[in-house]
Design a protein around this motif. Structure first.
Motif, PDB file in Angstrom:
ATOM      1  N   ILE A  59       0.844  -1.195   0.000  1.00  0.00           N
ATOM      2  CA  ILE A  59       0.000   0.000   0.000  1.00  0.00           C
ATOM      3  C   ILE A  59       0.877   1.242   0.000  1.00  0.00           C
ATOM      4  O   ILE A  59       1.751   1.403   0.862  1.00  0.00           O
ATOM      5  CB  ILE A  59      -0.903   0.041   1.259  1.00  0.00           C
ATOM      6  CG1 ILE A  59      -1.602  -1.303   1.486  1.00  0.00           C
ATOM      7  CG2 ILE A  59      -1.895   1.193   1.167  1.00  0.00           C
ATOM      8  CD1 ILE A  59      -2.634  -1.666   0.483  1.00  0.00           C
ATOM      9  N   ALA A  60       0.645   2.143  -0.960  1.00  0.00           N
ATOM     10  CA  ALA A  60       1.385   3.411  -1.018  1.00  0.00           C
ATOM     11  C   ALA A  60       0.528   4.442  -1.741  1.00  0.00           C
ATOM     12  O   ALA A  60      -0.503   4.108  -2.331  1.00  0.00           O
ATOM     13  CB  ALA A  60       2.733   3.232  -1.724  1.00  0.00           C
ATOM     14  N   HIS A  61       0.950   5.699  -1.666  1.00  0.00           N
ATOM     15  CA  HIS A  61       0.272   6.767  -2.402  1.00  0.00           C
ATOM     16  C   HIS A  61       1.343   7.523  -3.187  1.00  0.00           C
ATOM     17  O   HIS A  61       2.019   8.405  -2.660  1.00  0.00           O
ATOM     18  CB  HIS A  61      -0.470   7.708  -1.456  1.00  0.00           C
ATOM     19  CG  HIS A  61      -1.434   8.614  -2.160  1.00  0.00           C
ATOM     20  ND1 HIS A  61      -2.659   8.955  -1.646  1.00  0.00           N
ATOM     21  CD2 HIS A  61      -1.373   9.238  -3.378  1.00  0.00           C
ATOM     22  CE1 HIS A  61      -3.290   9.752  -2.479  1.00  0.00           C
ATOM     23  NE2 HIS A  61      -2.518   9.936  -3.552  1.00  0.00           N
ATOM     24  N   GLY A  62       1.505   7.110  -4.434  1.00  0.00           N
ATOM     25  CA  GLY A  62       2.549   7.677  -5.277  1.00  0.00           C
ATOM     26  C   GLY A  62       3.718   6.719  -5.409  1.00  0.00           C
ATOM     27  O   GLY A  62       3.747   5.650  -4.781  1.00  0.00           O
ATOM     28  N   TYR A  63       4.705   7.105  -6.243  1.00  0.00           N
ATOM     29  CA  TYR A  63       5.851   6.228  -6.475  1.00  0.00           C
ATOM     30  C   TYR A  63       6.959   6.989  -7.186  1.00  0.00           C
ATOM     31  O   TYR A  63       6.726   7.980  -7.896  1.00  0.00           O
ATOM     32  CB  TYR A  63       5.461   5.015  -7.329  1.00  0.00           C
ATOM     33  CG  TYR A  63       4.270   5.231  -8.252  1.00  0.00           C
ATOM     34  CD1 TYR A  63       4.283   6.201  -9.257  1.00  0.00           C
ATOM     35  CD2 TYR A  63       3.116   4.463  -8.098  1.00  0.00           C
ATOM     36  CE1 TYR A  63       3.182   6.392 -10.081  1.00  0.00           C
ATOM     37  CE2 TYR A  63       2.012   4.647  -8.911  1.00  0.00           C
ATOM     38  CZ  TYR A  63       2.050   5.608  -9.907  1.00  0.00           C
ATOM     39  OH  TYR A  63       0.953   5.803 -10.708  1.00  0.00           O
ATOM     40  N   SER A  64       8.181   6.511  -7.004  1.00  0.00           N
ATOM     41  CA  SER A  64       9.320   6.978  -7.792  1.00  0.00           C
ATOM     42  C   SER A  64       9.248   6.288  -9.151  1.00  0.00           C
ATOM     43  O   SER A  64       8.511   5.297  -9.314  1.00  0.00           O
ATOM     44  CB  SER A  64      10.625   6.614  -7.095  1.00  0.00           C
ATOM     45  OG  SER A  64      10.789   5.206  -7.056  1.00  0.00           O
ATOM     46  N   PRO A  65      10.013   6.760 -10.149  1.00  0.00           N
ATOM     47  CA  PRO A  65       9.994   6.086 -11.462  1.00  0.00           C
ATOM     48  C   PRO A  65      10.346   4.607 -11.361  1.00  0.00           C
ATOM     49  O   PRO A  65       9.717   3.770 -12.022  1.00  0.00           O
ATOM     50  CB  PRO A  65      11.035   6.868 -12.267  1.00  0.00           C
ATOM     51  CG  PRO A  65      11.047   8.231 -11.656  1.00  0.00           C
ATOM     52  CD  PRO A  65      10.818   8.009 -10.188  1.00  0.00           C
ATOM     53  N   THR A  83       3.893  -1.618 -11.924  1.00  0.00           N
ATOM     54  CA  THR A  83       3.135  -1.846 -13.158  1.00  0.00           C
ATOM     55  C   THR A  83       3.520  -3.170 -13.820  1.00  0.00           C
ATOM     56  O   THR A  83       2.725  -3.729 -14.588  1.00  0.00           O
ATOM     57  CB  THR A  83       3.339  -0.692 -14.158  1.00  0.00           C
ATOM     58  OG1 THR A  83       4.746  -0.511 -14.391  1.00  0.00           O
ATOM     59  CG2 THR A  83       2.761   0.593 -13.618  1.00  0.00           C
ATOM     60  N   SER A  84       4.711  -3.688 -13.510  1.00  0.00           N
ATOM     61  CA  SER A  84       5.127  -4.974 -14.077  1.00  0.00           C
ATOM     62  C   SER A  84       4.629  -6.157 -13.255  1.00  0.00           C
ATOM     63  O   SER A  84       4.860  -7.314 -13.614  1.00  0.00           O
ATOM     64  CB  SER A  84       6.650  -5.035 -14.190  1.00  0.00           C
ATOM     65  OG  SER A  84       7.251  -5.049 -12.897  1.00  0.00           O
ATOM     66  N   GLY A  85       3.961  -5.857 -12.121  1.00  0.00           N
ATOM     67  CA  GLY A  85       3.372  -6.924 -11.322  1.00  0.00           C
ATOM     68  C   GLY A  85       4.302  -7.558 -10.311  1.00  0.00           C
ATOM     69  O   GLY A  85       4.086  -8.711  -9.907  1.00  0.00           O
ATOM     70  N   THR A  86       5.335  -6.820  -9.864  1.00  0.00           N
ATOM     71  CA  THR A  86       6.272  -7.370  -8.875  1.00  0.00           C
ATOM     72  C   THR A  86       5.544  -7.795  -7.604  1.00  0.00           C
ATOM     73  O   THR A  86       5.817  -8.853  -7.041  1.00  0.00           O
ATOM     74  CB  THR A  86       7.360  -6.337  -8.527  1.00  0.00           C
ATOM     75  OG1 THR A  86       8.077  -6.000  -9.724  1.00  0.00           O
ATOM     76  CG2 THR A  86       8.335  -6.884  -7.495  1.00  0.00           C
ATOM     77  N   VAL A  87       4.616  -6.962  -7.147  1.00  0.00           N
ATOM     78  CA  VAL A  87       3.806  -7.301  -5.967  1.00  0.00           C
ATOM     79  C   VAL A  87       2.360  -6.864  -6.223  1.00  0.00           C
ATOM     80  O   VAL A  87       2.102  -5.944  -7.002  1.00  0.00           O
ATOM     81  CB  VAL A  87       4.322  -6.592  -4.683  1.00  0.00           C
ATOM     82  CG1 VAL A  87       5.681  -7.103  -4.272  1.00  0.00           C
ATOM     83  CG2 VAL A  87       4.329  -5.080  -4.859  1.00  0.00           C
ATOM     84  N   ASP A  88       1.434  -7.503  -5.533  1.00  0.00           N
ATOM     85  CA  ASP A  88       0.055  -7.009  -5.514  1.00  0.00           C
ATOM     86  C   ASP A  88       0.058  -5.686  -4.768  1.00  0.00           C
ATOM     87  O   ASP A  88       0.719  -5.550  -3.731  1.00  0.00           O
ATOM     88  CB  ASP A  88      -0.868  -8.000  -4.797  1.00  0.00           C
ATOM     89  CG  ASP A  88      -1.023  -9.312  -5.554  1.00  0.00           C
ATOM     90  OD1 ASP A  88      -0.718  -9.338  -6.758  1.00  0.00           O
ATOM     91  OD2 ASP A  88      -1.451 -10.302  -4.927  1.00  0.00           O
ATOM     92  N   HIS A  89      -0.692  -4.700  -5.270  1.00  0.00           N
ATOM     93  CA  HIS A  89      -0.607  -3.387  -4.635  1.00  0.00           C
ATOM     94  C   HIS A  89      -1.894  -2.585  -4.824  1.00  0.00           C
ATOM     95  O   HIS A  89      -2.673  -2.819  -5.745  1.00  0.00           O
ATOM     96  CB  HIS A  89       0.570  -2.593  -5.195  1.00  0.00           C
ATOM     97  CG  HIS A  89       0.392  -2.192  -6.634  1.00  0.00           C
ATOM     98  ND1 HIS A  89       0.624  -3.051  -7.691  1.00  0.00           N
ATOM     99  CD2 HIS A  89      -0.021  -1.024  -7.200  1.00  0.00           C
ATOM    100  CE1 HIS A  89       0.379  -2.436  -8.828  1.00  0.00           C
ATOM    101  NE2 HIS A  89      -0.020  -1.204  -8.563  1.00  0.00           N
ATOM    102  N   LEU A  90      -2.077  -1.625  -3.924  1.00  0.00           N
ATOM    103  CA  LEU A  90      -3.108  -0.591  -4.038  1.00  0.00           C
ATOM    104  C   LEU A  90      -2.399   0.739  -3.887  1.00  0.00           C
ATOM    105  O   LEU A  90      -1.622   0.927  -2.944  1.00  0.00           O
ATOM    106  CB  LEU A  90      -4.159  -0.750  -2.941  1.00  0.00           C
ATOM    107  CG  LEU A  90      -4.906  -2.076  -2.865  1.00  0.00           C
ATOM    108  CD1 LEU A  90      -5.783  -2.125  -1.619  1.00  0.00           C
ATOM    109  CD2 LEU A  90      -5.758  -2.281  -4.118  1.00  0.00           C
ATOM    110  N   ASN A  91      -2.649   1.662  -4.809  1.00  0.00           N
ATOM    111  CA  ASN A  91      -1.941   2.936  -4.773  1.00  0.00           C
ATOM    112  C   ASN A  91      -2.929   4.095  -4.831  1.00  0.00           C
ATOM    113  O   ASN A  91      -3.901   4.075  -5.590  1.00  0.00           O
ATOM    114  CB  ASN A  91      -0.952   3.034  -5.938  1.00  0.00           C
ATOM    115  CG  ASN A  91       0.118   4.079  -5.695  1.00  0.00           C
ATOM    116  OD1 ASN A  91      -0.142   5.281  -5.758  1.00  0.00           O
ATOM    117  ND2 ASN A  91       1.326   3.628  -5.387  1.00  0.00           N
ATOM    118  N   GLY A  92      -2.651   5.105  -4.010  1.00  0.00           N
ATOM    119  CA  GLY A  92      -3.511   6.277  -3.949  1.00  0.00           C
ATOM    120  C   GLY A  92      -3.569   7.056  -5.240  1.00  0.00           C
ATOM    121  O   GLY A  92      -4.499   7.854  -5.439  1.00  0.00           O
TER     122      GLY A  92
END
Length: 345
Positions: free
Chosen positions: A133-139, A146-155
């Motif tokens: 779980i995060a809100h935002g990301y570095s490049p 986006t490549s599916g490394t982990v299941d995620h929810l992003n703000g």
């Protein structure tokens, strides 16, 4: 209780033995339930939470949830950190640290403020098979997600729906997520939530090594007092209390303090990789570390064990004390000697 039951049984047998022989049989039936009750009790206490080693009522089936939590002074006190099984504290940009809080044994009603991801946060969450779980990301983090490394929810995708902005703080320090929203988002995306992480190694006595008696310890990040971390051992509670900039780390809503059983401080190479001050942090090579347990400091090594950063000594894993753990990651320059101040008993 068992000893008393056996004594009573012997007395009963002796008294009945003086009478009719057929009356001796009931005395055997009196002790049987006591033995069965003890065995049932032992079975009930055989379950433990995988990341704390604490007793559980049944076999654990809950997936871990890993949340990036803001540690800017304007984001304190945070919500939910006191219920995290494990918290990693790492530098983001400049001298600002962020947390990766990993929840499994319990989940707070609300967590936050939630902040943006870095690639090393994603790597750590992956080590626990955590829903990230995060809100935002570095490049770099965005590419991993986006490549599916982990299941995620992003703000960035769920701002205003799963993630809510509170009115008592200003952006970017006001994004929060509730536990029911995490489950809703997992269901919406088809993420399974019933696979627990692998269990860590625990012992009531921890590593049982010879250590240095230490009352408190301070971890400095670039000598910025706002991010100085102090761990003080409360001998009455047998827990470590955490302070940021001389203020005790407590929950925003309940005021419950963060209380820890293990503190691991590791040094590893850090490298600035762009004009924004983002870093590359080596979480693979291992190296020197300090471990705090039961009021003592131990010099150990850290290793990456299937994505988890854990203490080792002479090539063997060091057991953790059952309970909660905090892991501080500091640059190898200046390293442990340059970043740590100890108060000896």
């Amino acid at each position: 209780m068992l000893k008393k039951a056996v004594m009573l049984s012997l007395v009963a047998f002796t008294l009945i033995g003086c009478g009719k022989e057929e009356k001796a049989e009931p005395s055997k039936e009196v002790t049987a339930p006591v033995t069965e009750e003890k065995n049932e009790s032992e079975v009930e206490s055989s379950y433990h939470f995988p990341l704390t080693g604490m007793d559980a009522e049944e076999a654990e089936t809950s997936r871990a949830v890993a949340v990036v939590v803001n540690n800017h002074p304007k984001a304190r006190p945070q919500s939910g950190l006191h219920k995290a099984d494990i918290v990693y504290e790492l530098l983001a940009e400049g001298d600002v640290t962020r947390f990766l809080a990993i929840f499994q044994s319990e989940m707070p009603k609300m967590v936050g403020p939630v902040r943006s991801a870095r690639d090393y946060f994603v790597n750590l969450a992956e080590g626990y098979n955590g829903l990230f779980i995060a809100h935002g990301y570095s490049p770099e983090a965005k590419e991993m997600l986006t490549s599916g490394t982990v299941d995620h929810l992003n703000g960035m995708q769920y701002d205003g729906t799963l993630f809510k902005r509170v009115d008592f703080r200003k952006a970017p320090h006001n994004s929060y997520i509730r536990s029911e929203a995490i489950l809703k988002g997992a269901e919406k995306n088809g993420y399974e939530m019933d696979t627990p992480p692998a269990s860590l190694t625990f012992s009531e006595n921890g590593g049982s090594m010879k250590g240095e008696e230490v009352d408190s310890i301070m971890v400095s990040y670039d000598n910025n007092p706002s991010f100085n971390v102090i761990y003080e051992y409360n001998n009455d509670k047998k827990k470590y209390e955490r302070f940021s900039a001389d203020k005790k780390t407590v929950d925003y809503d309940s005021k419950t303090p963060v209380e820890l059983d293990n503190v691991l401080i590791i040094e590893t190479p850090h490298k600035v990789i762009d004009n924004s001050g983002r870093r590359e942090i080596d979480l693979m090579s291992g190296g020197n570390a300090y471990l705090l347990q039961k009021g003592k400091l131990f010099e150990v090594e850290w290793k990456n064990d299937d994505g988890k950063l854990l203490p080792y000594l002479d090539g063997e894993p060091v057991p953790l004390v059952p309970g909660k753990t905090w892991i501080n990651i500091i640059p190898s320059n200046p390293g442990l000697e340059g970043s740590i101040s100890k108060e000896i008993q």
